[in-house]
Design a protein around this motif. Structure first.
Motif, mmCIF file in Angstrom:
data_model
loop_
_atom_site.group_PDB
_atom_site.id
_atom_site.type_symbol
_atom_site.label_atom_id
_atom_site.label_comp_id
_atom_site.label_asym_id
_atom_site.label_seq_id
_atom_site.Cartn_x
_atom_site.Cartn_y
_atom_site.Cartn_z
ATOM 1 N N LYS A 128 -14.530 -1.859 5.537
ATOM 2 C CA LYS A 128 -13.757 -2.556 6.575
ATOM 3 C C LYS A 128 -12.906 -3.672 5.964
ATOM 4 O O LYS A 128 -12.779 -4.769 6.520
ATOM 5 C CB LYS A 128 -14.679 -3.109 7.651
ATOM 6 N N ASP A 129 -12.322 -3.333 4.809
ATOM 7 C CA ASP A 129 -11.530 -4.316 4.063
ATOM 8 C C ASP A 129 -10.070 -4.231 4.524
ATOM 9 O O ASP A 129 -9.215 -3.633 3.865
ATOM 10 C CB ASP A 129 -11.647 -4.037 2.567
ATOM 11 N N LYS A 130 -9.784 -4.837 5.662
ATOM 12 C CA LYS A 130 -8.432 -4.793 6.217
ATOM 13 C C LYS A 130 -7.427 -5.504 5.311
ATOM 14 O O LYS A 130 -6.276 -5.082 5.188
ATOM 15 C CB LYS A 130 -8.412 -5.419 7.613
ATOM 16 N N GLU A 131 -7.860 -6.576 4.696
ATOM 17 C CA GLU A 131 -6.950 -7.341 3.841
ATOM 18 C C GLU A 131 -6.464 -6.483 2.675
ATOM 19 O O GLU A 131 -5.267 -6.470 2.368
ATOM 20 C CB GLU A 131 -7.658 -8.588 3.324
ATOM 21 N N GLU A 132 -7.381 -5.744 2.045
ATOM 22 C CA GLU A 132 -6.984 -4.891 0.928
ATOM 23 C C GLU A 132 -6.160 -3.711 1.422
ATOM 24 O O GLU A 132 -5.206 -3.278 0.758
ATOM 25 C CB GLU A 132 -8.226 -4.390 0.183
ATOM 26 N N PHE A 133 -6.510 -3.188 2.591
ATOM 27 C CA PHE A 133 -5.734 -2.086 3.168
ATOM 28 C C PHE A 133 -4.287 -2.524 3.393
ATOM 29 O O PHE A 133 -3.347 -1.815 3.031
ATOM 30 C CB PHE A 133 -6.357 -1.641 4.496
ATOM 31 N N ILE A 134 -4.105 -3.692 3.995
ATOM 32 C CA ILE A 134 -2.760 -4.202 4.264
ATOM 33 C C ILE A 134 -2.019 -4.467 2.967
ATOM 34 O O ILE A 134 -0.818 -4.172 2.843
ATOM 35 C CB ILE A 134 -2.838 -5.485 5.122
ATOM 36 N N SER A 135 -2.721 -4.990 1.977
ATOM 37 C CA SER A 135 -2.099 -5.255 0.680
ATOM 38 C C SER A 135 -1.589 -3.967 0.042
ATOM 39 O O SER A 135 -0.448 -3.911 -0.463
ATOM 40 C CB SER A 135 -3.107 -5.934 -0.247
ATOM 41 N N GLN A 136 -2.419 -2.928 0.073
ATOM 42 C CA GLN A 136 -2.001 -1.647 -0.494
ATOM 43 C C GLN A 136 -0.879 -1.020 0.327
ATOM 44 O O GLN A 136 0.040 -0.403 -0.230
ATOM 45 C CB GLN A 136 -3.203 -0.704 -0.575
ATOM 46 N N PHE A 137 -0.944 -1.156 1.638
ATOM 47 C CA PHE A 137 0.099 -0.629 2.520
ATOM 48 C C PHE A 137 1.448 -1.250 2.145
ATOM 49 O O PHE A 137 2.459 -0.540 2.015
ATOM 50 C CB PHE A 137 -0.252 -0.946 3.975
ATOM 51 N N GLU A 138 1.454 -2.567 1.966
ATOM 52 C CA GLU A 138 2.702 -3.258 1.633
ATOM 53 C C GLU A 138 3.205 -2.850 0.250
ATOM 54 O O GLU A 138 4.413 -2.700 0.049
ATOM 55 C CB GLU A 138 2.475 -4.769 1.700
ATOM 56 N N ARG A 139 2.291 -2.655 -0.684
ATOM 57 C CA ARG A 139 2.702 -2.222 -2.025
ATOM 58 C C ARG A 139 3.339 -0.840 -1.978
ATOM 59 O O ARG A 139 4.376 -0.597 -2.621
ATOM 60 C CB ARG A 139 1.485 -2.203 -2.961
ATOM 61 N N ILE A 140 2.741 0.056 -1.197
ATOM 62 C CA ILE A 140 3.287 1.412 -1.070
ATOM 63 C C ILE A 140 4.636 1.378 -0.365
ATOM 64 O O ILE A 140 5.569 2.103 -0.735
ATOM 65 C CB ILE A 140 2.295 2.317 -0.297
ATOM 66 N N SER A 141 4.750 0.501 0.639
ATOM 67 C CA SER A 141 6.021 0.358 1.351
ATOM 68 C C SER A 141 7.126 -0.090 0.404
ATOM 69 O O SER A 141 8.260 0.395 0.469
ATOM 70 C CB SER A 141 5.863 -0.642 2.492
ATOM 71 N N GLN A 142 6.795 -1.017 -0.505
ATOM 72 C CA GLN A 142 7.779 -1.461 -1.490
ATOM 73 C C GLN A 142 8.165 -0.330 -2.431
ATOM 74 O O GLN A 142 9.314 -0.235 -2.858
ATOM 75 C CB GLN A 142 7.201 -2.639 -2.286
ATOM 76 N N TRP A 143 7.208 0.541 -2.761
ATOM 77 C CA TRP A 143 7.500 1.684 -3.630
ATOM 78 C C TRP A 143 8.499 2.632 -2.959
ATOM 79 O O TRP A 143 9.428 3.117 -3.595
ATOM 80 C CB TRP A 143 6.208 2.437 -3.966
ATOM 81 N N PHE A 144 8.331 2.871 -1.662
ATOM 82 C CA PHE A 144 9.273 3.720 -0.938
ATOM 83 C C PHE A 144 10.641 3.048 -0.819
ATOM 84 O O PHE A 144 11.667 3.736 -0.790
ATOM 85 C CB PHE A 144 8.740 4.043 0.466
ATOM 86 N N GLY A 145 10.681 1.735 -0.739
ATOM 87 C CA GLY A 145 11.941 1.011 -0.695
ATOM 88 C C GLY A 145 12.801 1.389 0.501
ATOM 89 O O GLY A 145 12.299 1.607 1.609
ATOM 90 N N GLN A 146 14.111 1.512 0.257
ATOM 91 C CA GLN A 146 15.043 1.831 1.339
ATOM 92 C C GLN A 146 14.837 3.248 1.874
ATOM 93 O O GLN A 146 15.253 3.545 2.995
ATOM 94 C CB GLN A 146 16.485 1.663 0.852
ATOM 95 N N ASP A 147 14.214 4.099 1.079
ATOM 96 C CA ASP A 147 13.963 5.458 1.562
ATOM 97 C C ASP A 147 13.066 5.460 2.782
ATOM 98 O O ASP A 147 13.170 6.351 3.637
ATOM 99 C CB ASP A 147 13.325 6.307 0.453
ATOM 100 N N ALA A 148 12.178 4.472 2.888
ATOM 101 C CA ALA A 148 11.300 4.407 4.055
ATOM 102 C C ALA A 148 12.127 4.266 5.338
ATOM 103 O O ALA A 148 11.853 4.936 6.351
ATOM 104 C CB ALA A 148 10.319 3.253 3.926
ATOM 105 N N LYS A 149 13.145 3.397 5.310
ATOM 106 C CA LYS A 149 14.001 3.213 6.493
ATOM 107 C C LYS A 149 14.808 4.475 6.776
ATOM 108 O O LYS A 149 15.010 4.856 7.934
ATOM 109 C CB LYS A 149 14.932 2.019 6.279
ATOM 110 N N ARG A 150 15.268 5.116 5.688
ATOM 111 C CA ARG A 150 16.034 6.354 5.882
ATOM 112 C C ARG A 150 15.151 7.439 6.490
ATOM 113 O O ARG A 150 15.569 8.168 7.387
ATOM 114 C CB ARG A 150 16.617 6.821 4.548
ATOM 115 N N PHE A 151 13.911 7.533 5.999
ATOM 116 C CA PHE A 151 12.989 8.525 6.552
ATOM 117 C C PHE A 151 12.679 8.225 8.022
ATOM 118 O O PHE A 151 12.489 9.134 8.821
ATOM 119 C CB PHE A 151 11.694 8.547 5.740
#
Length: 373
Positions: free
Chosen positions: A334-357
């Motif tokens: 139930k580590d929400k803090e780590e989940f959110i941290s990883q989510f944000e890191r993955i979002s940065q990896w997708f970059g602008q493609d995330a918005k395009r998708f």
């Protein structure tokens, strides 16, 4: 019903009839355009022309108070029908002097698709099926092009069974794996060789906008006409080396198909009420279920071949399994803090493609909402 409402609806009906008449006229012009393209050997899909036309129509729509997205949706649907219409008119034969084309496995679904396309371009096409192998020497003796269009698990066997081909014969395959078939073709044939991977199924009515990947083998100048012919048919070509191709397909095909298989398997094991899931699903969830169900409406041998194509793909899936387990660990802790941290890191990896998708998926969801029932 009030007289006023009835009159308004009648006016709408008349406008709809006018739209139908305009669409019919547009299709007549499409026919004429298709004839000119066929005569001149021009591709049915020209991305620059399509993009500029859509942009112009969007601006015109905005000026008169119509949603640009609405006009683009309508025009894209019309253009899709136009490509199908042009596809059935025939294409220019770019290699006018080419001899017979032999498709090994030509009675299969992909074989039939390419047979139809070649014939629409005026080429002489013959099929070599399993029951014809006693005549293979004769059938392949004068072949100018030999296409291997068989199941993945039999591709290498068929390549090694080929009789000696004429030195100028172009040999190619359309398997979804490339390194081993390409090496096999190069070992059995001294002439021009190319490996192809059509990124579409046999159920397409047109290959306009569809991707064909090609891996160079030998004497690329000998098959430039073929690549140009694909372009005339409307395909988009992408060149890559065979090793990199197979690595990419591990992520694009093997891993994705396996995760879909695993999800479908789990649903069936849990004996969930699929119809109830569909009833409760919004368009995005219905679309995801549709993509899962689509897999299980197709040939299981094909997907077994794709998923288990190589030890590298199996290793990739095993690593994904380990990563999945680590993600489950976050939930158990139930580590929400780590989940959110990883989510944000993955979002940065997708970059602008995330918005395009996000934008692309919104368009798909609007269409999914139209057909949901």
């Amino acid at each position: 019903m009030s007289a006023e409402l009835l009159q308004l609806r009648q006016q709408i009906d008349e406008i709809d009839k006018s739209l139908l008449a305009l669409l019919a006229k547009r299709m007549q012009l499409v026919t004429a355009v298709g004839e000119v393209k066929s005569q001149q050997g021009l591709p049915i899909y020209v991305p620059e022309r399509e993009a500029s036309m859509l942009e112009a129509r969007r601006k015109e729509a905005e000026k008169i108070g119509i949603a640009p997205d609405l006009i683009e949706d309508i025009l894209r649907r019309i253009m899709r029908e136009s490509y199908l219409h042009e596809n059935n008119q025939g294409f220019k034969k770019l290699n006018a002097d080419l001899g017979p084309i032999i498709i090994v496995g030509g009675q299969g679904r992909m074989g039939k698709l390419f047979s139809r396309l070649f014939r629409l371009s005026g080429y002489e096409v013959h099929s070599l099926s399993e029951q014809d192998w006693d005549r293979a020497d004769k059938l392949l003796a004068n072949a100018a092009l030999v296409m291997i269009s068989v199941t993945i698990h039999s591709t290498l066997e068929v390549i090694h069974k080929l009789p000696k081909l004429y030195e100028d014969t172009l040999l190619m395959d359309i398997s979804s794996i490339k390194q081993q078939p390409l090496e096999a073709m190069l070992s059995v044939h001294n002439g021009p060789v190319v490996g192809l991977h059509p990124m579409f199924g046999s159920d397409v009515n047109s290959i306009a906008k569809q991707v064909i990947i090609y891996c160079e083998g030998r004497n690329p100048q000998a098959y430039q006409w073929l690549l140009e012919q694909f372009t005339v048919w409307g395909a988009r070509l992408h060149k890559i080396n065979a090793v990199e191709h197979d690595k990419c397909m591990g992520f694009i095909q093997a891993l994705r198909h396996f995760t879909t298989f695993a999800y479908g398997r789990y649903l069936s094991e849990q004996k969930v009420d699929l119809q109830q899931l569909l009833t409760l699903s919004s368009p995005i969830y219905r679309l995801e279920l549709a993509m899962v169900g689509r897999l299980f409406a197709q040939d299981p041998q094909l997907y077994a071949d794709i998923i288990m194509a190589s030890d590298q793909d199996i290793d990739l899936i095993a690593k994904y399994y380990q990563s999945f387990g680590h993600s489950v660990g976050l939930l158990k802790e139930k580590d929400k803090e780590e989940f959110i941290s990883q989510f944000e890191r993955i979002s940065q990896w997708f970059g602008q493609d995330a918005k395009r998708f996000m934008q692309e998926s919104n368009t798909l969801l609007q269409q999914a909402n139209d057909i949901s029932r």
